[in-house]
Enzyme design. Structure first.
Site, PDB file in Angstrom:
ATOM      1  N   TRP A 182     -32.698  57.232 -31.259  1.00 49.55           N
ATOM      2  CA  TRP A 182     -32.193  57.152 -29.881  1.00 49.55           C
ATOM      3  C   TRP A 182     -31.360  55.880 -29.678  1.00 49.55           C
ATOM      4  O   TRP A 182     -30.386  55.863 -28.937  1.00 49.55           O
ATOM      5  CB  TRP A 182     -33.411  57.178 -28.941  1.00 49.55           C
ATOM      6  N   SER A 197     -35.720  46.453 -26.645  1.00 47.18           N
ATOM      7  CA  SER A 197     -35.258  47.619 -25.910  1.00 47.18           C
ATOM      8  C   SER A 197     -34.432  47.229 -24.673  1.00 47.18           C
ATOM      9  O   SER A 197     -33.490  46.456 -24.801  1.00 47.18           O
ATOM     10  CB  SER A 197     -36.467  48.483 -25.554  1.00 47.18           C
ATOM     11  N   HIS A 241     -39.646  52.952 -32.471  1.00 42.36           N
ATOM     12  CA  HIS A 241     -39.260  52.039 -31.403  1.00 42.36           C
ATOM     13  C   HIS A 241     -40.444  51.135 -31.031  1.00 42.36           C
ATOM     14  O   HIS A 241     -41.486  51.631 -30.610  1.00 42.36           O
ATOM     15  CB  HIS A 241     -38.842  52.902 -30.211  1.00 42.36           C
ATOM     16  N   LYS A 277     -31.433  44.318 -24.435  1.00 42.35           N
ATOM     17  CA  LYS A 277     -30.118  44.285 -23.779  1.00 42.35           C
ATOM     18  C   LYS A 277     -30.073  43.007 -22.930  1.00 42.35           C
ATOM     19  O   LYS A 277     -29.066  42.311 -22.825  1.00 42.35           O
ATOM     20  CB  LYS A 277     -29.917  45.512 -22.882  1.00 42.35           C
TER      21      LYS A 277
HETATM   22  C1  GTR Z   1     -35.354  54.146 -22.854  1.00 39.65           C
HETATM   23  C2  GTR Z   1     -33.902  53.861 -22.658  1.00 39.65           C
HETATM   24  C3  GTR Z   1     -33.435  52.890 -23.691  1.00 39.65           C
HETATM   25  C4  GTR Z   1     -34.395  51.732 -23.859  1.00 39.65           C
HETATM   26  C5  GTR Z   1     -35.855  52.098 -23.650  1.00 39.65           C
HETATM   27  C6  GTR Z   1     -36.808  50.947 -23.357  1.00 39.65           C
HETATM   28  O1  GTR Z   1     -35.837  55.112 -22.014  1.00 39.65           O
HETATM   29  O2  GTR Z   1     -33.194  55.069 -22.762  1.00 39.65           O
HETATM   30  O3  GTR Z   1     -32.129  52.446 -23.386  1.00 39.65           O
HETATM   31  O4  GTR Z   1     -34.041  50.672 -23.082  1.00 39.65           O
HETATM   32  O5  GTR Z   1     -36.025  52.958 -22.605  1.00 39.65           O
HETATM   33  O6  GTR Z   1     -36.469  49.974 -22.719  1.00 39.65           O
HETATM   34  O7  GTR Z   1     -37.971  51.087 -23.750  1.00 39.65           O
END
Ligand code: GTR
Length: 426
Positions: A355, A264, A405, A268
């Site tokens: 997402w 997540s 996720h 990045k």
């Molecule tokens: C979310 C965000 C994503 C992702 C995620 C995470 O809220 O919108 O870009 O990075 O968090 O890190 O769990």
């Protein structure tokens, strides 16, 4: 205030709120993805075709890195080496005697300020110099395992009463709560190790640049990074590179086989670490989404505008220039991935994680492929996304698994198998 004026103010407020909330509606409809031209990673900004590795490395790679540095992640305004490090705890009796555990504290000093963070490591005992997965964790080192010996960080943490985090402090209550995301025993059994750091020790994940690593590199009375200077993601990536500095010194580690991993926002982070630090032998992006592996111009799920609004501190300020202006970007995320070439790269998505735009993550790996081919490496052979739970494992690898996720054992089984193959680990 007279009636007319009040009414006017009220209407202005309501319409601006309406416009604001409109921008929150994410697109999940493939037919509504805007038409766009995918920038050619092998065409320079001056429209010169890159025909060989030499041109790529001399011209195109540097100009792309420069673009992503100045306009997205931000530049690190100086060098900052480890001032000292200390093995604060170690044992050769972890995981039923199969692994060694080490906790190593790195300290940084500059500008009269100090910062330290602790690397937690598990290394297989039957391997002399172990290849290692290195990644940041979300909730503290003590959450990745139930091991009672793991030190609880006293760094800032986001409140989450469900895991006992109140008053922005980590507690015993969250020990082991994230074990399902870290298949440490599988790594050990495969002859590989894990090194992990709690990302908020490097820079607390909040829109505040008075804490974390940033102030150590401020000049004069600087209070926050300049528009082209590092946001938090670049700071966390910096932390991974400093962890790598330590791993190079650790005799139990094969520093030529360190695979940088992240999920997540930390995916990045692992991508940016892999791009900026070529010592990382391979890179894994797990569900990294917008600002990670996903193509921004698709505007599917999370968008540049949305991410810059929800997390204004993640990227450098210049990136805000592209909020809702993805079409003006001369690059897209496949070119960020291409900067990892020729090193192995794994992009993974999850079916229910719309997402993060799984299709955009896949296409990004596909469009990065020509750069890998320049090196004679095999990337993603077609633009048809594979079925769920059917990995493509070349130098560029991709899978989309069932579920949402997160990081699962399934993900780790794929990463371990692929890493062993790619890095020739016995
Ligand atoms: C979310 C965000 C994503 C992702 C995620 C995470 O809220 O919108 O870009 O990075 O968090 O890190 O769990």
């Amino acid at each position: 205030m007279n009636m007319k004026k009040t009414l006017f103010l009220l209407i202005t407020l309501l319409t601006s709120q309406f416009a604001f909330s409109q921008q929150f509606v994410p697109n999940y409809d493939e037919s509504k993805v805007p038409q766009f031209v995918v920038p050619d990673p092998l065409m320079t900004f001056k429209q010169k075709k890159v025909k060989n590795v030499k041109n790529w490395e001399k011209k195109r790679r540097p100009e792309l890195i420069n673009f992503f540095t100045q306009n997205m992640f931000g530049e690190i305004p100086g060098e900052l080496k480890i001032s000292s490090y200390k093995v604060v705890e170690e044992s050769d009796d972890a995981f039923n005697g199969k692994a060694k555990r080490k906790q190593v504290e790195l300290t940084f000093e500059k500008n009269g300020k100090t910062l330290d963070f602790t690397i937690l490591m598990y290394l297989p005992k039957n391997v002399e110099k172990a290849p290692v997965f290195l990644g940041c964790n979300f909730d503290g080192n003590h959450t990745v395992t139930t091991d009672v010996n793991v030190i609880i960080s006293d760094a800032w943490a986001e409140n989450d009463p469900s895991i006992g985090v109140n008053y922005n402090q980590l507690t015993e209550q969250s020990r082991g709560v994230k074990t399902s995301r870290w298949a440490i025993e599988k790594m050990i059994d495969a002859g590989m190790g894990l090194a992990t750091i709690y990302y908020c020790e490097v820079d607390p994940d909040k829109n505040d640049f008075t804490d974390g690593i940033h102030p150590l590199l401020y000049v004069d009375d600087q209070k926050q990074p300049a528009n082209n200077e590092w946001g938090s993601i670049a700071a966390w990536s910096w932390g991974l590179s400093r962890a790598m500095d330590y791993l190079e010194k650790d005799e139990d580690v094969d520093a030529s086989k360190v695979i940088v991993f992240g999920h997540s926002r930390l995916g990045k982070t692992s991508i940016w670490a892999g791009v900026t630090d070529q010592r990382f032998a391979a890179v894994i992006s797990n569900n990294s989404g917008c600002g990670g592996a996903a193509l921004s111009k698709r505007k599917f799920g999370e968008t540049v505008w949305r991410i810059n609004n929800s997390f204004p501190h993640w990227f450098c300020k210049n990136f805000h220039n592209y909020s809702n202006k993805e079409d003006l970007m001369p690059v897209d995320q496949h070119e960020l991935l291409a900067l990892i070439a020729p090193r192995p790269l794994y992009v993974a998505s999850a079916e229910d994680d719309q997402w993060a735009d799984p299709r955009g993550e896949f296409l990004s790996a596909f469009y990065a492929t020509p750069v890998y081919q320049l090196y004679g490496k095999k990337g993603i052979p077609s633009d048809v996304i594979p079925p769920v739970n059917t990995p493509i494992q070349n130098t560029v690898a991709y899978h989309i698994r069932t579920g949402g996720h997160g990081v699962t054992d399934y993900d780790w089984e794929q990463y371990i198998k692929w890493a062993k193959e790619q890095l020739k680990i016995n």
